[in-house]
Design a protein around this motif. Structure first.
Motif, short mmCIF file in Angstrom:
data_model
loop_
_atom_site.label_atom_id
_atom_site.label_comp_id
_atom_site.label_asym_id
_atom_site.label_seq_id
_atom_site.Cartn_x
_atom_site.Cartn_y
_atom_site.Cartn_z
N VAL A 54 0.84 -1.20 0.00
CA VAL A 54 0.00 0.00 0.00
C VAL A 54 0.87 1.25 0.00
O VAL A 54 0.57 2.23 -0.70
CB VAL A 54 -0.93 -0.02 1.24
CG1 VAL A 54 -1.74 1.25 1.31
CG2 VAL A 54 -1.84 -1.24 1.19
N SER A 55 1.96 1.22 0.75
CA SER A 55 2.82 2.41 0.82
C SER A 55 3.44 2.71 -0.55
O SER A 55 3.59 3.87 -0.92
CB SER A 55 3.91 2.22 1.87
OG SER A 55 4.71 1.09 1.54
N ARG A 56 3.78 1.68 -1.31
CA ARG A 56 4.35 1.90 -2.64
C ARG A 56 3.30 2.51 -3.56
O ARG A 56 3.60 3.42 -4.34
CB ARG A 56 4.87 0.59 -3.22
CG ARG A 56 5.42 0.76 -4.62
CD ARG A 56 6.19 -0.46 -5.08
NE ARG A 56 6.52 -0.41 -6.48
CZ ARG A 56 7.45 0.34 -7.04
NH1 ARG A 56 8.18 1.13 -6.28
NH2 ARG A 56 7.68 0.30 -8.33
N GLN A 57 2.07 2.04 -3.48
CA GLN A 57 0.99 2.61 -4.30
C GLN A 57 0.80 4.08 -3.98
O GLN A 57 0.63 4.92 -4.87
CB GLN A 57 -0.32 1.83 -4.07
CG GLN A 57 -0.30 0.44 -4.65
CD GLN A 57 -0.29 0.46 -6.18
OE1 GLN A 57 -0.34 1.49 -6.82
NE2 GLN A 57 -0.21 -0.73 -6.76
N LYS A 58 0.81 4.40 -2.70
CA LYS A 58 0.65 5.81 -2.30
C LYS A 58 1.79 6.66 -2.84
O LYS A 58 1.58 7.78 -3.31
CB LYS A 58 0.59 5.92 -0.78
CG LYS A 58 -0.70 5.41 -0.18
CD LYS A 58 -0.68 5.58 1.32
CE LYS A 58 -1.94 5.05 1.96
NZ LYS A 58 -1.92 5.18 3.43
N ALA A 59 3.00 6.12 -2.78
CA ALA A 59 4.17 6.86 -3.26
C ALA A 59 4.07 7.09 -4.76
O ALA A 59 4.40 8.18 -5.26
CB ALA A 59 5.44 6.11 -2.92
N LEU A 60 3.62 6.09 -5.51
CA LEU A 60 3.48 6.25 -6.97
C LEU A 60 2.41 7.28 -7.31
O LEU A 60 2.59 8.09 -8.22
CB LEU A 60 3.16 4.90 -7.61
CG LEU A 60 4.29 3.87 -7.60
CD1 LEU A 60 3.81 2.53 -8.12
CD2 LEU A 60 5.46 4.35 -8.42
N GLU A 61 1.31 7.26 -6.59
CA GLU A 61 0.25 8.26 -6.84
C GLU A 61 0.76 9.66 -6.53
O GLU A 61 0.48 10.61 -7.27
CB GLU A 61 -0.96 7.93 -5.99
CG GLU A 61 -1.71 6.68 -6.45
CD GLU A 61 -2.85 6.32 -5.52
OE1 GLU A 61 -3.25 7.18 -4.71
OE2 GLU A 61 -3.34 5.19 -5.62
N LYS A 64 2.97 10.94 -9.27
CA LYS A 64 2.24 11.34 -10.49
C LYS A 64 1.68 12.75 -10.36
O LYS A 64 1.55 13.47 -11.34
CB LYS A 64 1.10 10.36 -10.76
CG LYS A 64 1.57 9.01 -11.24
CD LYS A 64 0.40 8.07 -11.45
CE LYS A 64 0.87 6.68 -11.82
NZ LYS A 64 -0.26 5.74 -11.93
N LYS A 65 1.35 13.16 -9.12
CA LYS A 65 0.72 14.46 -8.92
C LYS A 65 1.72 15.61 -8.85
O LYS A 65 1.34 16.77 -9.01
CB LYS A 65 -0.10 14.43 -7.63
CG LYS A 65 -1.29 13.50 -7.71
CD LYS A 65 -2.03 13.45 -6.40
CE LYS A 65 -3.17 12.44 -6.45
NZ LYS A 65 -3.84 12.31 -5.16
N ILE A 66 2.98 15.34 -8.62
CA ILE A 66 3.99 16.40 -8.50
C ILE A 66 4.26 16.99 -9.88
O ILE A 66 4.52 16.27 -10.83
CB ILE A 66 5.30 15.85 -7.91
CG1 ILE A 66 5.06 15.40 -6.48
CG2 ILE A 66 6.40 16.89 -7.96
CD1 ILE A 66 6.27 14.77 -5.86
N PRO A 67 4.19 18.33 -10.01
CA PRO A 67 4.49 18.92 -11.32
C PRO A 67 5.98 18.80 -11.65
O PRO A 67 6.83 19.01 -10.80
CB PRO A 67 4.08 20.39 -11.15
CG PRO A 67 4.14 20.63 -9.68
CD PRO A 67 3.82 19.33 -9.03
#
Length: 123
Positions: A54-61, A64-67
């Motif tokens: 779960v922590s990896r999924q959160k990190a990937l999301e 993706k949001k960082i400009p």
């Protein structure tokens, strides 16, 4: 009946240790064979599907949001460099010094003062 001294090897204890080690090796061989038979049965069971953390999924999301920083094309920087070179006049250009005459007169006065000191043998 008492055993005295003896600097040489004790063959009786060595034989006991060798016998003990052989028994241990035989036991470990038997356990290994037993485990190999049971492992093949366990491997036939269906494998669990891999669940990503779960922590990896959160990190990937979050990533993706960082400009991302914008990268300027190399052509623009080359053109800007050419424009700067085109604006520069040919030949060396020095900044104008408005008080050049005052500096020259100060130099002459100090030169005369040094000559006066040399005449008096102070320097």
């Amino acid at each position: 009946s008492m055993k005295l001294g003896g600097l040489g090897p004790d063959y009786e204890t060595i034989k006991e240790k060798v016998k003990k080690m052989k028994l241990q090796k035989e036991y470990s061989r038997q356990i290994k064979e037993y485990n190999m038979k049971n492992i093949t049965v366990v491997q036939r069971l269906p494998a669990k599907p891999q669940v990503p953390s779960v922590s990896r999924q959160k990190a990937l999301e979050y990533a993706k949001k960082i400009p991302r920083p914008k990268i300027l094309p190399a052509k623009q920087s080359e053109q800007e460099g050419k424009e700067v070179l085109a604006q520069a006049p040919a030949g060396p250009r020095f900044p104008q010094i408005p008080s050049l005459e005052s500096l020259w007169s100060r130099h002459e006065k100090e030169k005369e003062a040094v000559a006066a000191f040399e005449a008096l043998h102070i320097l």
